[in-house]
Design a protein around this motif. Structure first.
Motif, PDB file in Angstrom:
ATOM      1  N   GLU A 248       0.819  -1.214   0.000  1.00 18.63           N
ATOM      2  CA  GLU A 248       0.000   0.000   0.000  1.00 18.63           C
ATOM      3  C   GLU A 248       0.856   1.269   0.000  1.00 18.63           C
ATOM      4  N   ARG A 249       2.140   1.148   0.339  1.00 16.26           N
ATOM      5  CA  ARG A 249       2.999   2.332   0.443  1.00 16.26           C
ATOM      6  C   ARG A 249       4.158   2.335  -0.553  1.00 16.26           C
ATOM      7  N   ALA A 250       4.631   1.165  -0.936  1.00 14.54           N
ATOM      8  CA  ALA A 250       5.774   1.074  -1.852  1.00 14.54           C
ATOM      9  C   ALA A 250       5.358   1.412  -3.283  1.00 14.54           C
ATOM     10  N   SER A 251       6.358   1.713  -4.125  1.00 15.27           N
ATOM     11  CA  SER A 251       6.089   1.890  -5.554  1.00 15.27           C
ATOM     12  C   SER A 251       6.340   0.598  -6.315  1.00 15.27           C
ATOM     13  N   LEU A 252       7.334  -0.168  -5.845  1.00 18.03           N
ATOM     14  CA  LEU A 252       7.665  -1.465  -6.417  1.00 18.03           C
ATOM     15  C   LEU A 252       7.921  -2.426  -5.271  1.00 18.03           C
ATOM     16  N   ILE A 253       7.510  -3.686  -5.447  1.00 13.66           N
ATOM     17  CA  ILE A 253       7.724  -4.671  -4.383  1.00 13.66           C
ATOM     18  C   ILE A 253       7.843  -6.060  -4.997  1.00 13.66           C
ATOM     19  N   THR A 254       8.697  -6.896  -4.417  1.00 11.54           N
ATOM     20  CA  THR A 254       8.821  -8.279  -4.879  1.00 11.54           C
ATOM     21  C   THR A 254       7.851  -9.159  -4.100  1.00 11.54           C
ATOM     22  N   PRO A 255       7.170 -10.072  -4.795  1.00 12.03           N
ATOM     23  CA  PRO A 255       6.320 -11.037  -4.092  1.00 12.03           C
ATOM     24  C   PRO A 255       7.166 -12.171  -3.530  1.00 12.03           C
ATOM     25  N   VAL A 256       6.609 -12.892  -2.572  1.00 14.46           N
ATOM     26  CA  VAL A 256       7.220 -14.131  -2.054  1.00 14.46           C
ATOM     27  C   VAL A 256       6.135 -15.210  -2.053  1.00 14.46           C
ATOM     28  N   PRO A 257       6.292 -16.253  -2.871  1.00 15.95           N
ATOM     29  CA  PRO A 257       7.402 -16.503  -3.796  1.00 15.95           C
ATOM     30  C   PRO A 257       7.210 -15.764  -5.117  1.00 15.95           C
ATOM     31  N   GLY A 258       8.163 -15.936  -6.029  1.00 25.21           N
ATOM     32  CA  GLY A 258       8.033 -15.371  -7.373  1.00 25.21           C
ATOM     33  C   GLY A 258       8.796 -14.084  -7.592  1.00 25.21           C
ATOM     34  N   GLY A 259       9.550 -13.652  -6.593  1.00 29.62           N
ATOM     35  CA  GLY A 259      10.321 -12.419  -6.744  1.00 29.62           C
ATOM     36  C   GLY A 259      11.805 -12.709  -6.830  1.00 29.62           C
ATOM     37  N   VAL A 260      12.459 -12.705  -5.687  1.00 29.99           N
ATOM     38  CA  VAL A 260      13.912 -12.880  -5.636  1.00 29.99           C
ATOM     39  C   VAL A 260      14.327 -14.330  -5.898  1.00 29.99           C
ATOM     40  N   GLY A 261      13.562 -15.294  -5.410  1.00 34.41           N
ATOM     41  CA  GLY A 261      13.938 -16.702  -5.501  1.00 34.41           C
ATOM     42  C   GLY A 261      14.319 -17.170  -6.896  1.00 34.41           C
ATOM     43  N   PRO A 262      13.447 -16.983  -7.896  1.00 35.15           N
ATOM     44  CA  PRO A 262      13.787 -17.435  -9.251  1.00 35.15           C
ATOM     45  C   PRO A 262      15.040 -16.760  -9.805  1.00 35.15           C
ATOM     46  N   MET A 263      15.301 -15.529  -9.386  1.00 40.22           N
ATOM     47  CA  MET A 263      16.466 -14.794  -9.877  1.00 40.22           C
ATOM     48  C   MET A 263      17.768 -15.407  -9.377  1.00 40.22           C
ATOM     49  N   THR A 264      17.724 -16.027  -8.196  1.00 41.93           N
ATOM     50  CA  THR A 264      18.930 -16.643  -7.635  1.00 41.93           C
ATOM     51  C   THR A 264      19.412 -17.772  -8.530  1.00 41.93           C
ATOM     52  N   ILE A 265      18.515 -18.665  -8.904  1.00 36.63           N
ATOM     53  CA  ILE A 265      18.897 -19.796  -9.747  1.00 36.63           C
ATOM     54  C   ILE A 265      19.278 -19.328 -11.149  1.00 36.63           C
ATOM     55  N   ALA A 266      18.543 -18.360 -11.692  1.00 36.13           N
ATOM     56  CA  ALA A 266      18.874 -17.845 -13.020  1.00 36.13           C
ATOM     57  C   ALA A 266      20.279 -17.243 -13.041  1.00 36.13           C
ATOM     58  N   THR A 267      20.632 -16.534 -11.977  1.00 38.00           N
ATOM     59  CA  THR A 267      21.973 -15.938 -11.889  1.00 38.00           C
ATOM     60  C   THR A 267      23.037 -17.026 -11.800  1.00 38.00           C
ATOM     61  N   LEU A 268      22.765 -18.075 -11.027  1.00 35.35           N
ATOM     62  CA  LEU A 268      23.701 -19.197 -10.913  1.00 35.35           C
ATOM     63  C   LEU A 268      23.973 -19.812 -12.285  1.00 35.35           C
ATOM     64  N   LEU A 269      22.940 -20.048 -13.053  1.00 37.79           N
ATOM     65  CA  LEU A 269      23.106 -20.665 -14.367  1.00 37.79           C
ATOM     66  C   LEU A 269      23.847 -19.744 -15.320  1.00 37.79           C
ATOM     67  N   ALA A 270      23.499 -18.458 -15.310  1.00 36.52           N
ATOM     68  CA  ALA A 270      24.176 -17.493 -16.182  1.00 36.52           C
ATOM     69  C   ALA A 270      25.661 -17.415 -15.845  1.00 36.52           C
ATOM     70  N   GLN A 271      25.981 -17.448 -14.546  1.00 34.00           N
ATOM     71  CA  GLN A 271      27.380 -17.348 -14.143  1.00 34.00           C
ATOM     72  C   GLN A 271      28.142 -18.641 -14.462  1.00 34.00           C
ATOM     73  N   THR A 272      27.445 -19.766 -14.481  1.00 35.24           N
ATOM     74  CA  THR A 272      28.089 -21.023 -14.859  1.00 35.24           C
ATOM     75  C   THR A 272      28.507 -20.988 -16.327  1.00 35.24           C
ATOM     76  N   VAL A 273      27.635 -20.504 -17.182  1.00 33.54           N
ATOM     77  CA  VAL A 273      27.982 -20.413 -18.601  1.00 33.54           C
ATOM     78  C   VAL A 273      29.092 -19.380 -18.804  1.00 33.54           C
ATOM     79  N   GLU A 274      29.052 -18.297 -18.049  1.00 37.41           N
ATOM     80  CA  GLU A 274      30.128 -17.302 -18.135  1.00 37.41           C
ATOM     81  C   GLU A 274      31.455 -17.905 -17.699  1.00 37.41           C
ATOM     82  N   ALA A 275      31.431 -18.718 -16.630  1.00 34.65           N
ATOM     83  CA  ALA A 275      32.651 -19.371 -16.157  1.00 34.65           C
ATOM     84  C   ALA A 275      33.197 -20.313 -17.228  1.00 34.65           C
ATOM     85  N   ALA A 276      32.311 -21.078 -17.859  1.00 36.96           N
ATOM     86  CA  ALA A 276      32.750 -22.000 -18.905  1.00 36.96           C
ATOM     87  C   ALA A 276      33.347 -21.235 -20.090  1.00 36.96           C
TER      88      ALA A 276
END
Length: 282
Positions: A248-276
């Protein structure tokens, strides 16, 4: 004031994984090398087993090979270090994920430090934290890295903003504060001994809640128009922020679940390909 817009981590993560899959396929086509992520699990904690399996499934969908090393709960620190040292020396492994927690008998920091920095795609070593803090090439801790990507997606520029991080863990609170500082935010860390936490949070343009206490941050603590990132996850799919009142007060907000959680795994995979990519010189 209208309700805050939701920051959709699920949708963004899906796009990142699609991009990652294309990069992985391109690397394999050009070099004959498929990116490989090794996961190491000590014991059989049900939540950890589920989480590792999910990471393996996501890896396969992104064209990343997955190698899993399951160790008994009685594994010693020396044995774990031996396993990690061997994976670090294995040229067919490009990224290493050591699932935590590992049990109180394990020296967690010593175990993390056995991971070669160039394969630390989870961003847990001292070398990775130092590189991230100084803006040098390296790998960010995955959840903080995912948070920054989410902020960018919604055109949130931290420069000149007051950012308050609630939590000071080595893999979330501390690194996300350093990443925000690197983007010219003025950063305040809060924790269990912070006096009058609500008053500090009310000054924030950006709030990152990462303390592991359900609904600790209430709507009345949120400055009108602030951006709220809830990186907490508690039983029952409850975050560290009281979502309904904060929205009711924020302009942007992450839901739980569906906010930060999926981004963690996506970042892990992206960094794995970058490492390779870096390790193959491609």
């Amino acid at each position: 004031m209208s309700q805050a817009q939701l920051m959709d981590g699920t949708g963004l993560a899906r796009r990142i994984v699609d991009e990652t899959a294309k990069r992985a396929a391109d690397l394999t086509e050009r070099t004959g090398v498929a990116p490989c992520l090794a996961t190491v699990l000590v014991g059989e904690d049900p939540a950890s087993v589920t989480y590792v399996r999910m990471k393996q499934n996501r890896s396969r969908k992104a064209g990343i090979e997955s190698r899993h090393v399951a160790l008994s709960a009685g594994t010693t620190t020396a044995e774990l270090i031996g396993t990690l040292t061997g994976l670090s020396a294995d040229p067919t492994v490009h990224g290493i994920l050591l699932q935590h927690p590992m049990g109180h008998h394990i020296d967690e920091r010593a175990a993390f430090e056995a991971i070669a920095p160039e394969k630390d795609v989870d961003g847990v070593t001292l070398a990775s934290f130092s590189a991230m803090s100084f803006g040098l090439p390296g790998f960010a801790s995955c959840t903080p890295g995912g948070i920054m990507r989410l902020l960018d997606e919604y055109d949130v520029d931290p420069a000149g903003k007051r950012a308050v991080v609630v939590g000071r863990s080595a893999i979330l609170g501390k690194p996300v504060g350093m990443l925000l500082l690197g983007r010219d935010a003025t950063v305040t860390y809060c924790h269990s001994r912070t006096a009058d936490l609500s008053a500090v949070v009310r000054e924030a343009d950006i709030v990152v809640a990462a303390v592991g206490r359900p609904r600790l941050i209430r709507g009345e603590d949120i400055k009108p128009g602030a951006v709220v990132v809830d990186a907490g996850y508690n039983p029952g799919n409850i975050g560290d922020v009281d979502f309904d009142s904060a929205r009711e007060r924020a302009s942007l907000i992450t839901p739980v679940p569906g906010g930060v959680g999926p981004m963690t795994i996506a970042t892990l995979l992206a960094q794995t390909v970058e490492a390779a990519t870096r390790q193959t010189g491609a």
